[in-house]
Scaffold this motif. Structure first.
Motif, PDB file in Angstrom:
ATOM      1  N   MET A   1       0.846  -1.190   0.000  1.00  0.00           N
ATOM      2  CA  MET A   1       0.000   0.000   0.000  1.00  0.00           C
ATOM      3  C   MET A   1       0.882   1.240   0.000  1.00  0.00           C
ATOM      4  SD  MET A   1      -3.112  -0.830   2.623  1.00  0.00           S
ATOM      5  CE  MET A   1      -2.002  -0.879   4.033  1.00  0.00           C
ATOM      6  N   GLU A   2       0.497   2.220  -0.798  1.00  0.00           N
ATOM      7  CA  GLU A   2       1.236   3.466  -0.878  1.00  0.00           C
ATOM      8  C   GLU A   2       0.267   4.642  -0.755  1.00  0.00           C
ATOM      9  OE1 GLU A   2       3.186   3.388  -4.611  1.00  0.00           O
ATOM     10  OE2 GLU A   2       4.534   1.739  -4.098  1.00  0.00           O
ATOM     11  N   LYS A  25      -0.509   0.112  13.795  1.00  0.00           N
ATOM     12  CA  LYS A  25       0.233  -0.592  12.754  1.00  0.00           C
ATOM     13  C   LYS A  25       1.483   0.161  12.311  1.00  0.00           C
ATOM     14  CE  LYS A  25      -2.740  -4.015  12.093  1.00  0.00           C
ATOM     15  NZ  LYS A  25      -2.397  -5.433  12.328  1.00  0.00           N
ATOM     16  N   GLY A  26       1.637   1.400  12.786  1.00  0.00           N
ATOM     17  CA  GLY A  26       2.796   2.193  12.390  1.00  0.00           C
ATOM     18  C   GLY A  26       2.749   2.658  10.953  1.00  0.00           C
ATOM     19  N   LEU A  27       1.553   2.880  10.418  1.00  0.00           N
ATOM     20  CA  LEU A  27       1.378   3.283   9.017  1.00  0.00           C
ATOM     21  C   LEU A  27       1.242   4.797   8.904  1.00  0.00           C
ATOM     22  CD1 LEU A  27      -1.150   0.505   7.937  1.00  0.00           C
ATOM     23  CD2 LEU A  27       1.262   0.657   7.290  1.00  0.00           C
ATOM     24  N   ALA A  28       2.029   5.384   8.019  1.00  0.00           N
ATOM     25  CA  ALA A  28       1.931   6.826   7.762  1.00  0.00           C
ATOM     26  C   ALA A  28       0.730   7.087   6.859  1.00  0.00           C
ATOM     27  CB  ALA A  28       3.209   7.324   7.110  1.00  0.00           C
ATOM     28  N   TYR A  29       0.030   8.167   7.115  1.00  0.00           N
ATOM     29  CA  TYR A  29      -1.143   8.489   6.306  1.00  0.00           C
ATOM     30  C   TYR A  29      -1.373   9.994   6.303  1.00  0.00           C
ATOM     31  CZ  TYR A  29      -3.495   8.878  10.852  1.00  0.00           C
ATOM     32  OH  TYR A  29      -3.847   9.238  12.119  1.00  0.00           O
ATOM     33  N   TRP A  60      -5.853   4.434  -0.981  1.00  0.00           N
ATOM     34  CA  TRP A  60      -4.430   4.149  -1.144  1.00  0.00           C
ATOM     35  C   TRP A  60      -4.159   3.713  -2.582  1.00  0.00           C
ATOM     36  CZ3 TRP A  60      -7.977   0.823   0.738  1.00  0.00           C
ATOM     37  CH2 TRP A  60      -7.987  -0.489   0.250  1.00  0.00           C
ATOM     38  N   ASN A  61      -2.884   3.781  -2.968  1.00  0.00           N
ATOM     39  CA  ASN A  61      -2.437   3.334  -4.289  1.00  0.00           C
ATOM     40  C   ASN A  61      -1.745   1.986  -4.163  1.00  0.00           C
ATOM     41  OD1 ASN A  61      -3.331   5.678  -5.599  1.00  0.00           O
ATOM     42  ND2 ASN A  61      -1.469   6.764  -5.028  1.00  0.00           N
ATOM     43  N   GLU A  62      -1.971   1.146  -5.142  1.00  0.00           N
ATOM     44  CA  GLU A  62      -1.313  -0.157  -5.170  1.00  0.00           C
ATOM     45  C   GLU A  62      -1.181  -0.602  -6.614  1.00  0.00           C
ATOM     46  OE1 GLU A  62      -1.601  -4.489  -2.930  1.00  0.00           O
ATOM     47  OE2 GLU A  62      -3.084  -2.930  -2.516  1.00  0.00           O
ATOM     48  N   THR A  66      -5.816   3.064  -7.696  1.00  0.00           N
ATOM     49  CA  THR A  66      -6.305   3.660  -6.456  1.00  0.00           C
ATOM     50  C   THR A  66      -7.475   2.850  -5.920  1.00  0.00           C
ATOM     51  OG1 THR A  66      -5.642   5.887  -7.121  1.00  0.00           O
ATOM     52  CG2 THR A  66      -7.294   5.724  -5.391  1.00  0.00           C
ATOM     53  N   HIS A  67      -7.375   2.474  -4.652  1.00  0.00           N
ATOM     54  CA  HIS A  67      -8.437   1.717  -3.989  1.00  0.00           C
ATOM     55  C   HIS A  67      -9.040   2.560  -2.875  1.00  0.00           C
ATOM     56  CE1 HIS A  67      -7.228  -2.051  -5.945  1.00  0.00           C
ATOM     57  NE2 HIS A  67      -5.981  -1.650  -5.747  1.00  0.00           N
ATOM     58  N   GLN A  68     -10.299   2.303  -2.566  1.00  0.00           N
ATOM     59  CA  GLN A  68     -10.978   2.999  -1.473  1.00  0.00           C
ATOM     60  C   GLN A  68     -11.834   2.016  -0.688  1.00  0.00           C
ATOM     61  OE1 GLN A  68     -11.493   7.486  -3.297  1.00  0.00           O
ATOM     62  NE2 GLN A  68     -13.165   6.072  -3.558  1.00  0.00           N
ATOM     63  N   LEU A  69     -11.860   2.211   0.622  1.00  0.00           N
ATOM     64  CA  LEU A  69     -12.716   1.410   1.493  1.00  0.00           C
ATOM     65  C   LEU A  69     -13.488   2.333   2.426  1.00  0.00           C
ATOM     66  CD1 LEU A  69     -10.724  -1.690   2.852  1.00  0.00           C
ATOM     67  CD2 LEU A  69     -12.876  -1.738   1.584  1.00  0.00           C
ATOM     68  N   THR A  70     -14.744   2.013   2.654  1.00  0.00           N
ATOM     69  CA  THR A  70     -15.542   2.703   3.657  1.00  0.00           C
ATOM     70  C   THR A  70     -15.845   1.724   4.789  1.00  0.00           C
ATOM     71  OG1 THR A  70     -17.684   2.084   2.663  1.00  0.00           O
ATOM     72  CG2 THR A  70     -16.619   4.090   1.840  1.00  0.00           C
TER      73      THR A  70
END
Length: 214
Positions: A1-2, A25-29, A60-62, A66-70
């Motif tokens: 994920m980017e 999770k230590g994920l930057a956003y 996010w980009n992968e 581009t993907h999106q979740l609600t």
């Protein structure tokens, strides 16, 4: 994920759940505020991201796509699948079920009944929105207390934060806003104290968000 982007509102408990998960999770956003009081969730551009016009939305980009979740529960379980450590869901089938049980009491049985849209409707019907919200939260917390006391861990379910804590801490914040007496819920208060010592919960607090107080 980017290039993770979280569309949310500082006081939205559902948005806060996802912020906690990302921090654990230590994920930057990047945060993109959606002002619910100003009805920005009804803008055409946002509806294209979230058909119900609800926050949060994680994008996010992968692989150039581009993907999106609600929906916060879907987002948290997705994050747990793609970034397994630290886990948000216990490995034990029973503890996993307990974590989801507590989470869904909040997600389905409390939060929808005291969110902004519902409270505005209560007010239009001539009701006391704060009293209604407080009653809903207190009744739901009675159920949550009975579930999480069974785990006897430092956190809601076990000795490390889980999806249940991601849901519970924002709801405790709402409880205090509505003036709910937390004295009858000793396990909930103990979990609140434990989570307050974890950086992920502190960093994700509403008061530290870019749109806080706006």
């Amino acid at each position: 994920m980017e290039a993770l982007t979280l569309y949310g509102y500082w006081r939205s408990s559902s948005s806060w759940r996802v912020r906690i998960g990302l921090e654990l999770k230590g994920l930057a956003y990047e945060t993109v505020p959606v002002h619910l009081v100003k009805n920005e969730q009804r803008d055409e551009a946002f509806i294209a991201r979230s058909p119900l016009g609800q926050v949060p939305v994680l994008a996010w980009n992968e692989g150039g796509v581009t993907h999106q979740l609600t929906q916060s529960m879907a987002i948290l379980q997705f994050l747990d699948a793609v970034v397994p450590e630290p886990p948000l869901l216990p490995q034990s089938p029973l503890l996993r079920a307990r974590a989801l049980e507590a989470s869904e009491i909040i997600n389905a049985g409390i939060q929808p009944l005291q969110n902004l849209r519902m409270l505005m409707q209560i007010e239009r019907w001539g009701g006391d929105r704060k009293a209604f919200g407080a009653e809903v939260i207190a009744r739901g917390f009675n159920a949550v207390e009975q579930v999480i006391v069974k785990s006897r861990g430092e956190f809601a379910v076990g000795e490390r934060p889980t999806i249940a804590d991601c849901c519970l801490i924002p709801q405790i914040y709402n409880a205090r806003r509505f003036g709910v007496d937390l004295e009858p819920f000793p396990t909930i208060r103990r979990v609140d104290a434990a989570c307050s010592q974890v950086d992920a919960f502190r960093r994700s607090h509403p008061d530290l968000q870019p749109d806080a107080q706006s």
